[in-house]
Design a protein around this motif. Structure first.
Motif, PDB file in Angstrom:
ATOM      1  N   PHE A  61      -2.366  30.782  47.545  1.00 13.55           N
ATOM      2  CA  PHE A  61      -3.478  31.525  47.745  1.00 13.55           C
ATOM      3  C   PHE A  61      -4.508  31.595  46.813  1.00 13.55           C
ATOM      4  O   PHE A  61      -5.337  32.912  46.617  1.00 13.55           O
ATOM      5  CB  PHE A  61      -3.090  32.899  48.415  1.00 13.55           C
ATOM      6  N   ASP A  62      -4.734  30.631  45.938  1.00 19.32           N
ATOM      7  CA  ASP A  62      -5.697  30.607  44.970  1.00 19.32           C
ATOM      8  C   ASP A  62      -7.000  30.022  45.618  1.00 19.32           C
ATOM      9  O   ASP A  62      -6.898  29.062  46.157  1.00 19.32           O
ATOM     10  CB  ASP A  62      -5.065  29.560  43.635  1.00 19.32           C
ATOM     11  N   SER A  63      -8.227  30.693  45.227  1.00 21.79           N
ATOM     12  CA  SER A  63      -9.298  30.514  45.847  1.00 21.79           C
ATOM     13  C   SER A  63      -9.679  29.099  45.196  1.00 21.79           C
ATOM     14  O   SER A  63     -10.787  28.501  45.802  1.00 21.79           O
ATOM     15  CB  SER A  63     -10.383  31.685  45.644  1.00 21.79           C
ATOM     16  N   ARG A  78     -10.956  26.309  55.052  1.00 19.60           N
ATOM     17  CA  ARG A  78     -12.201  27.105  54.774  1.00 19.60           C
ATOM     18  C   ARG A  78     -12.210  28.521  55.424  1.00 19.60           C
ATOM     19  O   ARG A  78     -13.249  29.023  55.133  1.00 19.60           O
ATOM     20  CB  ARG A  78     -13.275  26.260  55.362  1.00 19.60           C
ATOM     21  N   ARG A  79     -11.479  28.610  56.298  1.00 20.23           N
ATOM     22  CA  ARG A  79     -11.341  30.053  57.017  1.00 20.23           C
ATOM     23  C   ARG A  79     -10.340  30.907  56.357  1.00 20.23           C
ATOM     24  O   ARG A  79     -10.036  32.044  56.648  1.00 20.23           O
ATOM     25  CB  ARG A  79     -10.638  29.850  58.454  1.00 20.23           C
ATOM     26  N   TYR A  80     -10.063  30.311  55.081  1.00 20.21           N
ATOM     27  CA  TYR A  80      -8.846  30.991  54.066  1.00 20.21           C
ATOM     28  C   TYR A  80      -7.694  31.430  54.592  1.00 20.21           C
ATOM     29  O   TYR A  80      -6.850  32.203  54.373  1.00 20.21           O
ATOM     30  CB  TYR A  80      -9.767  32.178  53.365  1.00 20.21           C
ATOM     31  N   ASP A  81      -7.280  30.619  55.864  1.00 17.90           N
ATOM     32  CA  ASP A  81      -6.103  30.607  56.343  1.00 17.90           C
ATOM     33  C   ASP A  81      -5.223  29.466  55.798  1.00 17.90           C
ATOM     34  O   ASP A  81      -4.888  28.560  56.089  1.00 17.90           O
ATOM     35  CB  ASP A  81      -6.267  30.444  57.885  1.00 17.90           C
ATOM     36  N   PHE A  82      -4.563  30.095  54.433  1.00 21.99           N
ATOM     37  CA  PHE A  82      -4.126  28.894  53.642  1.00 21.99           C
ATOM     38  C   PHE A  82      -2.867  28.686  54.211  1.00 21.99           C
ATOM     39  O   PHE A  82      -2.335  27.639  53.832  1.00 21.99           O
ATOM     40  CB  PHE A  82      -3.946  29.480  52.131  1.00 21.99           C
ATOM     41  N   ASP A  83      -2.020  29.414  54.962  1.00 19.00           N
ATOM     42  CA  ASP A  83      -0.676  29.347  55.344  1.00 19.00           C
ATOM     43  C   ASP A  83      -1.040  28.191  56.378  1.00 19.00           C
ATOM     44  O   ASP A  83      -0.290  27.278  56.500  1.00 19.00           O
ATOM     45  CB  ASP A  83      -0.154  30.606  56.193  1.00 19.00           C
TER      46      ASP A  83
END
Lengths: 132, 1074
Positions: free
Chosen positions: B1012-1014, B1044-1049
């Motif tokens: 979850f690293d940006s 890009r939605r930061y939905d890394f899962d």
């Protein structure tokens, strides 16, 4: 700080900041703002934030208030209730600007409260202050 | 004998004379009982003549029923009565006669005997005696039987006689002898003595006595008597006294009762607080003491004067009037009030009078009851005054309130007007900058941009359009709230509206992979009268909602006819989706403003929460209603009804089919924003045909950058005072090959047109709000000149209100374009009014950069052939280049060094301020110098100000704003510089990346995602294309979008899945291990 220097620095030596916000643009801005000096982790919602924080407590959490499912206040409460994360400073970041909101946020254990739209220098300063 | 007789004769003659002369009856009867001689009196007494009697038996006068022996002697001679006896005789005429008879026997010398009978008539005497006796008997009877007790007392006061009544009164028997003393008949000795003394005194003085007192009966009971008596002979008391005595107990009782009763009444009458009086013959015939007290008059005064004297002069007529009317039997008020003047004190007393007609001593009179109401009156008056005062105050207050409410109403009207004005202005004020934002971004997108810049500007444009939507919503809502939303009534084709709905909404539905269907049966009339824009707005809003909340399945819009009457039709539209649905308690809140199904929905799906509220109001303005059915997890069907007029010009089915076929044949995706596009997608086709929008238009939808069409030989006059707007419109038109001339206000436009004549310009775009002369006035003046009567003039205004549009038409303009002007709309308008059919679809092959360069409008300096468009906000490139002696390379190098070395200068100044202000000042000074060298005007100005402020000793807090501005400006500038200058260094051409490198990046990417690293996004930015090359496009799109939605899962899951499919998943584990 120069980019080359920042790149040269080991990621691990930087403090870790967990940015929690359901709005991707906000995450993007914050991570852009913070990435030079901090390792930035991101969570798109409160539950994810709890999960990540529990797995590896960050040095600081920037927490949005208005989020679906689990809002920032509740997230903060749970963080403070868990021994492993209770000590992690939480800074609320929200577009809510009522003084009561701020008071409430601080009451439930937040270290600071930043209103949007953010002032980048202010964010950096406050973050740094908490990490001192 | 004779001789003898002579002497004797003389004798005889004397005796005869005496015999006859005597008044007593006398007769001689012989021994035979024969009357031999009778004198005159005798004859008269019996009514016989002497002749009748002489010679007749003496018994001739004895009544037949009485014979001798029975009251008469048998023989007068042998048994002569010694004493006179009463003889009852009968006269010759039959009348009876009582006579006292005496007989004397005389013996004659002859020896013969003769009876001399003397008769005395006692008939009258007897009659009188009988009568007396009878009278006495009667009196005795009367006395005895009298109810009144009577007693006769002797001189000593002892009773001599008492009648029966007297006995009875005292309870005595007739046989009881009266006591010598009468004391026992008195209640006490004292009473006896007292009465006795009084009686004695009266009698002694010859007076009669009478009195009433109590006496005692034999049985001891007391009773009241009336006693009256006097001396039989007042002059001589020795003859005794005579008394009458009556039992008056009953009378006394009655009197006593009457007295008591009267006393009670008197008590009442004398002590009531009311005056009670009787008026007879205008005088007071009776009055109680209260009357005298109240009036101050004496009874005598009021008895001898008209009662009216007691009344206040002013009220006399009034009272008299009442009194007279009452006397005449008229109905008058039972109570009335007037004033009385007290004769003694002169005080005025208010009284209330009630009167009734009565009979008083046999004659009519008025019985009145009069009450002193002065106090009550005073209270009433004061109360009335109070009330009057209160009423006065309340009236004043009400007047004040009325005035206030009138003011408030006026104020409200003013406010509404002001609000309306505000809305119009807001509309204008907001749209003007929006125009700049959207227009400029549009223009920017036509220039050469690197992908990052394009992304940013795309996002700005997207945000701008979205913001415009929100503003429109809010303005609509405000207008509805202010009652300012007017509905148009114009003829329109329902198919056009539906086509537009499908055009605007279809893309999104397609993007989400939803089935999207229209079901509009043929029997629905198409040529309607109403407000097509508003109908479209409602439909688009509802359909957009349905699409927004539906992840899979379908969205269907259907329409059916509810009711047709008198040239009107009620249509019912239904929008059904298979989306998330809602609970009933959520649906109940839906149509309220600013409310969504639940708070978190706003966060997840966005929106102002005004859409449904607006839709509801619009539907209501169309005479319909809106409602919905929804089931969580199943979906929602929202329905609304609306009334429309039907025009006669109903197209036949055939015509419609024809048009439809034609339309579909040349169908291309309708324009993004609702304008009449000429497309007609009739229901029978739509129902059969899920709306398929080509992918290319989906991305573009609202954001699509139209390639400008090509117009030839057209000159347009643009009348616009705002420079930004001038630039946007000018460049848009120039890019379409149109020659544009500018006029900065209405007056200038008229000057230009008058000079140029009617044929120079194909059309005029006219801003409405301008200094000197506005668009309305300019248009009116132009229209007044016949030469310009047909010149197409199209308003361009930020006033989007219906009435503003109407004003444009009223002043003679042909059409209206709302700002921000959408390029398509602009081109369509030109095509429509210039009659130029050849709207050339933009050639996709044409390079926007080339075109931009062709138009020469981007103002980018072309230096040393470098294909770098150097336009950086806050940087005067020309001036910088000049300082770099025209060497772009050198200039770029300078910029690069500036960015690297001084990006955080503001921060450094800030930090230095706390330690050494000198250093801070020097740093600011140094920054100012560098900035001026590069042409970074704003940085130069800000750092200069900072330098001065620091030198003047301003505290850090006072410097914060400038510092922040400087920092922001520096960041922007350095970012811009970095983007331009660093691209070659940091972003090596991605196609050059070798697959091994790509795999490495992909593995790194996966690790960052997992952590979850940006930095994952930074990596994506740099190596996105390289990584994409390893996976199929669809999978990579999912990965990138999620990331890009930061939905890394999700991003990582998609990445792994895609990697497995591609067979490169092994790298992840190994890479991570290494």
């Amino acid at each position: 700080m120069n980019k080359a220097v920042s790149k040269a620095m080991s990621n691990d030596s930087k403090p870790t900041i967990l940015v929690v916000d359901d709005t991707p643009d906000n995450v993007m801005v914050l991570s852009a703002l913070l990435r030079d000096q901090y390792k930035v982790k991101v969570a798109a919602n409160g539950l994810k934030a709890l999960e990540l924080a529990a797995a590896q407590p960050p040095d600081l959490i920037l927490l949005d208030v208005m989020m679906p499912e689990l809002d920032g206040y509740e997230t903060c409460r749970r963080l403070k209730a868990a021994p492993s994360t209770a000590g992690v400073p939480v800074i609320f970041l929200t577009s809510r600007t009522e003084p009561e909101d701020e008071e409430f946020g601080l009451l439930i254990g937040a270290a600071d409260y930043i209103t949007k739209p953010i002032n980048p220098a202010d964010v950096l300063e406050r973050v740094a202050k908490q990490l001192k | 004998m004779i001789h003898q007789t002579t002497t004797a004769q003389e004798n005889s003659e004397l005796l005869s004379a005496a015999f006859d002369a005597t008044g007593n009856g006398m007769c001689f009867i012989d021994e035979a009982g024969i009357v031999v001689r009778a004198n005159r009196s005798f004859c008269d007494m019996l009514g016989y003549s002497a002749g009748d009697l002489i010679g007749a038996p003496w018994t001739i006068a004895v009544p037949p029923d009485r014979t001798a022996g029975s009251g008469f002697p048998r023989s007068l001679f042998s048994d002569p009565p010694s004493v006179a006896e009463e003889w009852h005789l009968r006269r010759k005429d039959g009348a009876l006669l009582t006579a006292l008879a005496s007989i004397r026997i005389i013996t004659l010398s002859s020896g013969l005997r003769r009876a001399l009978v003397f008769l005395t008539d006692i008939t009258e005497r007897n009659r009188l005696a009988d009568q007396l006796r009878q009278n006495l008997d009667q009196r005795e009877t009367i006395l005895q039987s009298s109810m009144v007790g009577m007693v006769f007392l002797n001189e000593a006061g002892r009773p001599l006689w008492a009648n029966r009544a007297m006995y009875k009164l005292f309870g005595l028997r007739q046989t009881d002898t009266l006591e010598a003393s009468l004391e026992c008949f008195y209640p006490s000795r004292e009473a006896y003595l007292k009465t006795g003394a009084a009686v004695s005194a009266a009698i002694a003085s010859g007076q009669a006595f009478e009195d009433e007192f109590q006496m005692r009966r034999k049985d001891g009971t007391l009773f009241w008597v009336y006693l009256a008596g006097h001396a039989v002979n007042p002059a001589d008391p020795s003859h005794g006294t005579l008394w009458v005595l009556m039992d008056i107990t009953k009378r006394r009782q009655l009197e006593e009762d009457l007295n008591k009763s009267e006393e009670r009444y008197r008590q009442v009458v004398n002590h009531v607080t009311e005056c009670i009086f009787v008026v007879q013959d205008a005088r007071i015939a009776f009055g109680n003491p209260r009357l005298w007290e109240l009036t101050g008059f004496t009874p005598e005064q009021l008895a001898t004067h008209p009662f009216i004297i007691a009344i206040h002069p002013d009220d006399r007529q009034f009272v008299l009037d009442h009194h007279t009317r009452r006397l005449h039997g008229e109905q008058v008020e039972q109570y009335y009030q007037f004033r009385v003047v007290n004769a003694l004190t002169g005080n005025i007393i208010w009284v209330q009078l009630a009167a009734v007609q009565i009979e008083w001593e046999g004659r009519p009179a008025t019985l009145s009851f009069m009450t002193d109401v002065t106090e009550r009156k005073r209270l009433e008056d004061s109360l009335r005054e109070n009330i009057a005062e209160r009423i006065r105050l309340e009236t004043l207050q009400i007047q004040a309130e009325l005035k206030e409410s009138e003011l408030a109403r006026q104020h409200a009207e003013d406010t509404t007007r002001a609000k309306s004005m505000f809305l119009a202005n807001m509309s204008h004020e907001i749209r003007t900058p929006m125009n700049a934002i959207i227009g400029m971004t549009h223009l920017a997108l036509l220039t050469h941009l690197d992908p990052k810049q394009r992304d940013y500007i795309d996002k700005i444009r997207s945000a701008g359009i979205s913001l415009l939507g929100i503003i429109n919503d809010i303005l609509d809502f405000s207008k509805i709230e202010a009652g300012k939303l007017d509905m148009e009534r114009t003829s329109f084709d329902l198919d056009d509206v539906l086509a537009n709905v499908s055009a605007v909404t279809g893309a999104k539905a397609h993007e989400k992979g939803l089935e999207y269907r229209f079901q509009v049966p043929p029997d629905i009339p198409r040529a309607l009268v109403g407000d097509p824009l508003r109908l479209g707005q409602v439909l688009i809003n509802l359909v957009n909602n349905a699409i927004k909340f539906t992840e899979r399945g379908e969205v269907a819009l259907s329409c059916h006819r509810n009711d047709v009457s008198a040239g009107r039709v009620q249509l019912q539209f239904s929008i059904r989706d298979t989306g998330i649905g809602m609970h009933p308690e959520q649906t109940s809140r839906l149509f309220r403003a600013f409310s969504q199904a639940d708070g978190s929905t706003t966060r997840r799906y966005g929106g102002t929460g005004l859409g449904l509220s607006i839709a509801k109001r619009l539907v209501e303005l169309m005479g319909g209603s809106i409602w919905l059915d929804s089931m969580p997890g199943i979906g929602t069907t929202i329905r609304f009804t609306a009334w429309f007029g039907i025009t006669d010009a109903q197209k036949t089915l055939h015509e419609r089919r024809h048009v439809a076929t034609e339309s579909i044949n040349r169908a291309r995706p309708p324009a993004a924003i609702a304008h009449r596009s000429g497309h007609s997608l009739p229901a029978e086709h739509m129902s059969a045909l899920p709306v398929e929008i080509p992918r290319s238009s989906v991305d573009e939808e609202a954001l699509r950058i139209s390639r400008p069409p090509r117009f030839r030989n057209i000159a347009v006059l643009l009348v616009e005072d705002n420079e930004v707007n001038q630039q946007i419109a000018t460049e848009l038109m120039q890019s379409a090959g149109i020659h544009v001339d500018l006029a900065e206000n209405g007056r200038a436009a008229i000057d230009i047109l008058m000079q140029a004549g009617p044929d120079r310009y194909a059309m005029v775009f006219m801003d409405v709000q301008m200094p000197e002369m506005d668009g309305h006035e300019a248009t009116r003046r132009l229209r007044a000149d016949d030469r310009f009567a047909d010149l197409p003039i199209v308003a361009m205004t930020a006033h989007a209100l219906v009435e503003e549009r109407q004003r444009c038409f009223d002043s003679g303009m042909n059409d209206h374009l709302a700002k921000p002007v959408h390029p398509d709309a602009l081109y369509q308008s030109i095509a429509r009014w210039c009659g130029q059919p050849d709207i050339v679809e933009a050639s996709d092959a044409e390079d926007p950069v080339t075109r931009t360069e062709n138009t020469g409008s981007a103002g980018i300096p072309q230096s040393s052939g470098a294909v770098i468009s150097l336009a950086i906000e806050g940087l005067d490139v020309q001036s910088g280049l000049m300082r770099a002696m025209g060497s772009m390379d050198f200039y770029l190098d300078m910029l690069k060094r500036f960015s690297n070395g001084q990006r955080r200068m503001a921060q450094a100044i800030h930090e230095a301020l706390e330690q050494d202000r000198k250093i801070a000042e020097r740093l600011a000074h140094s920054l100012k110098g560098s900035a001026s060298l590069l042409g970074a005007g704003q940085v130069q100005q800000l750092s200069g100000k900072l330098e001065t402020d620091i030198r003047h000793g301003l505290v850090p807090e006072a410097l914060a704003t400038t510092l922040f501005q400087l920092d922001a400006q520096m960041q922007r500038l350095c970012d811009a510089i970095d983007d331009i200058v660093s691209i070659p260094a940091d972003n090596p051409p991605q196609q050059d990346i070798d697959p091994e490198e790509a795999l490495r990046r992909l593995a790194e990417f996966a690790i960052l995602l997992e952590a979850f690293d940006s930095e994952a996004i930074a990596l994506l930015d740099k190596y996105g294309a390289a990584m994409a090359s390893l996976l199929d496009a669809q999978s990579w799109a999912t990965v990138e979008q999620s990331a890009r939605r930061y939905d890394f899962d999700a991003a990582r899951a998609a990445l792994m899945q895609a990697a497995r499919r591609t067979g490169i998943d092994a790298i992840f584990s190994t890479r991570r291990e290494t």
